[in-house]
Design a protein around this motif. Structure first.
Motif, PDB file in Angstrom:
ATOM      1  N   ASP A  67      52.762  16.465  56.225  1.00  0.00           N
ATOM      2  CA  ASP A  67      52.307  16.205  57.590  1.00  0.00           C
ATOM      3  C   ASP A  67      53.419  15.628  58.463  1.00  0.00           C
ATOM      4  OD1 ASP A  67      50.586  16.088  59.712  1.00  0.00           O
ATOM      5  OD2 ASP A  67      49.800  14.107  59.199  1.00  0.00           O
ATOM      6  N   LEU A  68      54.635  16.155  58.281  1.00  0.00           N
ATOM      7  CA  LEU A  68      55.770  15.673  59.064  1.00  0.00           C
ATOM      8  C   LEU A  68      56.237  16.771  60.021  1.00  0.00           C
ATOM      9  CD1 LEU A  68      57.828  13.935  56.215  1.00  0.00           C
ATOM     10  CD2 LEU A  68      56.303  12.843  57.868  1.00  0.00           C
ATOM     11  N   ASP A  69      56.728  16.307  61.194  1.00  0.00           N
ATOM     12  CA  ASP A  69      57.299  17.267  62.141  1.00  0.00           C
ATOM     13  C   ASP A  69      58.608  17.815  61.572  1.00  0.00           C
ATOM     14  OD1 ASP A  69      55.257  16.713  63.873  1.00  0.00           O
ATOM     15  OD2 ASP A  69      56.371  15.124  64.915  1.00  0.00           O
ATOM     16  N   PHE A  70      58.832  19.078  61.826  1.00  0.00           N
ATOM     17  CA  PHE A  70      60.029  19.705  61.279  1.00  0.00           C
ATOM     18  C   PHE A  70      60.795  20.394  62.400  1.00  0.00           C
ATOM     19  CE2 PHE A  70      61.966  23.671  59.669  1.00  0.00           C
ATOM     20  CZ  PHE A  70      62.886  23.152  58.786  1.00  0.00           C
ATOM     21  N   SER A  71      62.110  20.259  62.404  1.00  0.00           N
ATOM     22  CA  SER A  71      62.937  21.013  63.341  1.00  0.00           C
ATOM     23  C   SER A  71      64.217  21.436  62.638  1.00  0.00           C
ATOM     24  CB  SER A  71      63.263  20.175  64.582  1.00  0.00           C
ATOM     25  OG  SER A  71      64.192  19.178  64.260  1.00  0.00           O
ATOM     26  N   ARG A  72      64.797  22.483  63.172  1.00  0.00           N
ATOM     27  CA  ARG A  72      66.006  23.015  62.533  1.00  0.00           C
ATOM     28  C   ARG A  72      67.103  23.160  63.577  1.00  0.00           C
ATOM     29  NH1 ARG A  72      66.630  28.848  59.464  1.00  0.00           N
ATOM     30  NH2 ARG A  72      68.889  28.706  59.188  1.00  0.00           N
ATOM     31  N   ILE A  73      68.287  22.726  63.211  1.00  0.00           N
ATOM     32  CA  ILE A  73      69.453  22.853  64.097  1.00  0.00           C
ATOM     33  C   ILE A  73      70.466  23.752  63.402  1.00  0.00           C
ATOM     34  CG2 ILE A  73      71.308  21.610  65.261  1.00  0.00           C
ATOM     35  CD1 ILE A  73      69.530  19.057  64.990  1.00  0.00           C
ATOM     36  N   GLN A  74      70.760  24.852  64.004  1.00  0.00           N
ATOM     37  CA  GLN A  74      71.809  25.722  63.447  1.00  0.00           C
ATOM     38  C   GLN A  74      73.122  25.342  64.117  1.00  0.00           C
ATOM     39  OE1 GLN A  74      71.513  28.135  60.915  1.00  0.00           O
ATOM     40  NE2 GLN A  74      73.752  27.900  61.049  1.00  0.00           N
ATOM     41  N   ASN A  75      73.985  24.700  63.361  1.00  0.00           N
ATOM     42  CA  ASN A  75      75.228  24.198  63.939  1.00  0.00           C
ATOM     43  C   ASN A  75      76.240  25.327  64.150  1.00  0.00           C
ATOM     44  OD1 ASN A  75      75.209  21.004  63.917  1.00  0.00           O
ATOM     45  ND2 ASN A  75      74.157  21.694  62.075  1.00  0.00           N
ATOM     46  N   THR A  76      76.832  25.291  65.322  1.00  0.00           N
ATOM     47  CA  THR A  76      77.885  26.255  65.666  1.00  0.00           C
ATOM     48  C   THR A  76      78.989  25.489  66.381  1.00  0.00           C
ATOM     49  OG1 THR A  76      76.746  26.734  67.751  1.00  0.00           O
ATOM     50  CG2 THR A  76      76.323  28.219  65.883  1.00  0.00           C
ATOM     51  N   PRO A  77      80.180  26.078  66.480  1.00  0.00           N
ATOM     52  CA  PRO A  77      81.284  25.353  67.123  1.00  0.00           C
ATOM     53  C   PRO A  77      81.010  25.028  68.588  1.00  0.00           C
ATOM     54  CG  PRO A  77      82.128  27.148  65.795  1.00  0.00           C
ATOM     55  CD  PRO A  77      80.645  27.311  65.830  1.00  0.00           C
ATOM     56  N   ASP A  78      80.166  25.773  69.244  1.00  0.00           N
ATOM     57  CA  ASP A  78      79.927  25.494  70.658  1.00  0.00           C
ATOM     58  C   ASP A  78      78.704  24.609  70.876  1.00  0.00           C
ATOM     59  OD1 ASP A  78      78.067  27.301  69.862  1.00  0.00           O
ATOM     60  OD2 ASP A  78      78.335  28.700  71.544  1.00  0.00           O
ATOM     61  N   LEU A  79      78.143  24.062  69.809  1.00  0.00           N
ATOM     62  CA  LEU A  79      76.971  23.183  69.946  1.00  0.00           C
ATOM     63  C   LEU A  79      77.420  21.835  70.514  1.00  0.00           C
ATOM     64  CD1 LEU A  79      73.866  23.258  69.107  1.00  0.00           C
ATOM     65  CD2 LEU A  79      74.569  21.881  67.150  1.00  0.00           C
ATOM     66  N   MET A  80      76.744  21.386  71.583  1.00  0.00           N
ATOM     67  CA  MET A  80      77.110  20.122  72.218  1.00  0.00           C
ATOM     68  C   MET A  80      76.210  19.005  71.690  1.00  0.00           C
ATOM     69  SD  MET A  80      79.560  20.943  74.167  1.00  0.00           S
ATOM     70  CE  MET A  80      79.712  19.546  75.263  1.00  0.00           C
ATOM     71  N   PRO A  81      76.682  17.748  71.743  1.00  0.00           N
ATOM     72  CA  PRO A  81      75.840  16.634  71.287  1.00  0.00           C
ATOM     73  C   PRO A  81      74.501  16.587  71.999  1.00  0.00           C
ATOM     74  CG  PRO A  81      78.087  15.904  71.596  1.00  0.00           C
ATOM     75  CD  PRO A  81      78.032  17.314  72.101  1.00  0.00           C
ATOM     76  N   SER A  82      74.507  16.856  73.303  1.00  0.00           N
ATOM     77  CA  SER A  82      73.237  16.803  74.036  1.00  0.00           C
ATOM     78  C   SER A  82      72.279  17.910  73.592  1.00  0.00           C
ATOM     79  CB  SER A  82      73.498  16.931  75.543  1.00  0.00           C
ATOM     80  OG  SER A  82      74.197  18.133  75.807  1.00  0.00           O
ATOM     81  N   ASP A  83      72.809  18.973  72.988  1.00  0.00           N
ATOM     82  CA  ASP A  83      71.929  20.009  72.460  1.00  0.00           C
ATOM     83  C   ASP A  83      71.118  19.488  71.276  1.00  0.00           C
ATOM     84  OD1 ASP A  83      72.978  21.766  74.304  1.00  0.00           O
ATOM     85  OD2 ASP A  83      74.515  22.544  72.939  1.00  0.00           O
ATOM     86  N   ILE A  84      71.624  18.455  70.675  1.00  0.00           N
ATOM     87  CA  ILE A  84      70.922  17.886  69.511  1.00  0.00           C
ATOM     88  C   ILE A  84      70.050  16.708  69.932  1.00  0.00           C
ATOM     89  CG2 ILE A  84      71.256  16.645  67.339  1.00  0.00           C
ATOM     90  CD1 ILE A  84      73.852  18.224  66.972  1.00  0.00           C
ATOM     91  N   THR A  85      70.670  15.786  70.663  1.00  0.00           N
ATOM     92  CA  THR A  85      69.965  14.539  70.981  1.00  0.00           C
ATOM     93  C   THR A  85      68.996  14.708  72.151  1.00  0.00           C
ATOM     94  OG1 THR A  85      71.764  13.888  72.447  1.00  0.00           O
ATOM     95  CG2 THR A  85      71.877  13.143  70.164  1.00  0.00           C
TER      96      THR A  85
END
Lengths: 313, 296
Positions: A67-85
């Motif tokens: 019963d936990l929320d799940f998310s996935r981040i596919q890391n790429t060289p152009d991924l910015m910190p704000s795209d994650i946070t």
């Protein structure tokens, strides 16, 4: 105050959760146990495996049965910190335009950060800071991450071109480094049969609530450990700093991680105290990413696991 | 409040005390049995070899006898104890103390764990948790688990029955050997054994068989070379005639013809020259005894 009956109930549900996950994940029992240990110890895991070994399925299944929320981040060289946070965006409201913080994918209970070594060091640092602090600061505002919070970062041991290897200081923040190996023939045959016939996804039941997981995390910290076992864990970590085959040894954070993870494993397996088998089972996952082998040991073909094993003997 | 109603931490403390008590009992059993065995062995060896350095009898100190007299009211006049028993007692006491010290030096809980490996880690953890005064729900759960497991275990395993039986068997054997040595008066070394005529005590001699002349008369000496001469006159009283106690000798009323002077010499005896002479004398003595017994 919790009673022993509450503890029995949570431990029984954890066993049920493992049974549910096994309905979908074939083999990989130790990997699965280590992932659950990480969640119970309120830690994070670095998972190293070749592609196609079911990492995403495994983590998604854990999130489903707990019963936990799940998310996935596919890391790429152009991924910015704000795209994650997350980032502040201007939103039109009745009162006019307003800056609103749009939460990023890191705001989930279980975050799968795929191929973390493909993100730039700046993005890696943002993710790892969130992992460590359990909070995100954006535009002067601090936002608490949901609890429990668990990051599973993966990296590929091959195809290192265009990657940014995690520095030792960053890897030290992961409680465990879990290695996923290929399944044996029987397991692979079961996997093929399971996912090539009938429905694409085997259904699993939700057996653990968010509150129960947080209660379990509290109980884990109270699991008693004998003085001699705790001393053994500490001595093992300290020996990594004295061993000739190791250039850089593990930090005191490793001692804490080994003891806490051992408590979590004991709790996961329904025990009320830490056993020596817990320390032995978790020594390699706790230490293998925290030590740097001497070049002579590498030249002789020794791995971190080999050295850790020799330190335990 | 019943046992079950007490807090689990308190019950755990009581259980740990009971476990330690079991280890104490086992240590005492081993120490006592070993001390008794070594006491008997030492007593046997000292009695058998009778080393000259150990006196046959040792006087009990006056302070001790005074204390006994004060307590019991009994009268004790110069009591002594056999030297062999005293040496054996010292050996036994030292064994008891040393073995107890060695056995109790190792933590008692760990001794119990060693013979109950299934409960070892849980018990050790509970011991440490109690020492740290942990009272969390997890600690309580541990205490309950350990208490349940302790109900299934036993402290009997602390005592190695085979080892204990072997020691008791040795005790029995040495006891029998001690009785045998006392009965046959075995003395392997050249010391003064108990019951010998020159043992320096006033105890009555119990041996009624034929003995070697040396043991009866002491060291032999030259009969021709007495160093003190006494002159004595001997007069016959005439066989069965009553003697007046006031009569002076030599008497004029004597009827015997033994009025001549006699020259006496100091009593002595000649050591046996060789085995044949000794055997001959022994044979004569036996015949004389047989004749006496036949006459009576």
């Amino acid at each position: 105050m919790s009673t022993t009956h509450d503890i029995d109930t949570i431990q029984r549900k954890l066993q049920d959760a493992r049974d549910q996950i096994r309905k979908r994940i074939v083999g990989q029992r130790e990997v699965l146990a280590q992932l659950l240990v990480c969640i119970l110890a309120d830690g994070n895991a670095l998972l190293e495996s070749n592609p196609g070994l079911g990492k995403t399925t495994m983590v998604r299944t854990i999130a489903e049965v707990t019963d936990l929320d799940f998310s996935r981040i596919q890391n790429t060289p152009d991924l910015m910190p704000s795209d994650i946070t997350g980032t502040e965006i201007i939103r039109e409201t009745d009162q006019g335009r307003d800056f609103v913080f749009e939460k990023g994918p890191v705001f989930a209970n279980v975050v799968l950060a795929d191929e973390i070594n493909r993100a730039t060091p700046k993005t890696q640092a943002a993710l790892l800071e969130a992992m460590q602090e359990k909070q995100v600061t954006a535009a002067g505002e601090t936002y608490q991450l949901p609890r429990p919070f668990f990051i599973l970062a993966t990296q590929n041991p091959i195809d290192q071109s265009g990657t940014y290897a995690l520095p030792e200081a960053q890897t030290d923040r992961f409680m465990l480094k879990i290695l996923v190996d290929y399944p044996n023939y029987e397991e692979e045959r079961d996997i093929v049969e399971m996912f090539t016939t009938g429905t694409q996804q085997v259904p699993v039941e939700k057996v653990l609530t968010n509150d129960e997981i947080q209660a379990a995390q509290r109980h884990v910290r109270d699991v008693p450990i004998a003085d001699d076992l705790q001393d053994r864990a500490i001595r093992l970590v300290r020996r990594t700093r004295e061993e000739d085959t190791i250039e850089f040894g593990a930090s005191p954070r490793a001692s804490m991680a080994l003891v806490l993870a051992s408590k979590a494993r004991a709790f996961l397996f329904g025990r009320s105290h830490v056993a020596s088998e817990d320390i032995e089972a978790l020594a390699a996952p706790v230490l293998r990413h925290r030590i740097l082998l001497d070049f002579r040991a590498e030249r002789e073909g020794q791995t971190a696991d080999d050295v850790i094993q020799s330190l335990m003997e | 409040m019943g046992k079950k109603d007490r807090p689990v931490g308190e019950r755990m403390r009581a259980a740990l005390r009971a476990v330690r008590l079991e280890a104490w009992k086992a240590a005492i059993v081993y120490a006592v049995v070993d001390a008794v065995a070594l006491f008997l062995v030492a007593n046997l060896l000292v009695a058998a070899f009778d080393p000259a350095a150990i006196p046959a009898q040792v006087s009990v100190p006056d302070q001790l006898t005074d204390a006994v007299i004060t307590v019991t009211g009994a009268s004790l006049s110069g009591p002594t104890v056999p030297g062999s028993a005293l040496v054996a007692l010292v050996v036994g006491v030292v064994t008891l103390v040393v073995e107890l010290w060695v056995r109790l030096r190792r933590p008692l809980i760990e001794q119990f764990e060693a013979v109950n490996p299934d409960i070892a880690e849980a018990l050790r953890t509970a011991r440490d948790a109690i020492a740290d005064e942990q009272d969390s729900a997890m600690a309580a759960r541990l205490y309950e688990d350990v208490l349940a497991q302790l109900r299934e275990t036993s402290g009997v395993a602390l005592v190695n029955v085979y080892r204990l039986a072997a020691t008791v068997f040795v005790i029995a054997l040495v006891s029998l050997a001690t009785v045998q040595v006392a009965a046959v008066d075995l003395a392997l070394l050249d010391g003064d054994g108990p019951g010998s005529p020159t043992d320096g005590t006033d105890r009555p001699r119990e041996f009624e068989g034929l003995e070697d002349g040396d043991s009866v008369l002491g060291d032999s000496e030259d009969v021709q070379a007495g160093d003190e001469n006494l002159t004595a006159q001997i007069e016959s009283t005439g066989g069965e005639e009553e003697v007046d106690p006031t009569q002076q000798f030599p008497s004029e009323e004597g009827t015997g013809d033994l009025s001549g002077d006699f020259e006496s010499q100091q009593a002595g005896f000649a050591g046996s020259e060789d085995l044949e002479d000794a055997e001959l004398i022994r044979e004569y003595n036996l015949r004389i005894r047989e004749d006496e017994e036949a006459d009576t």
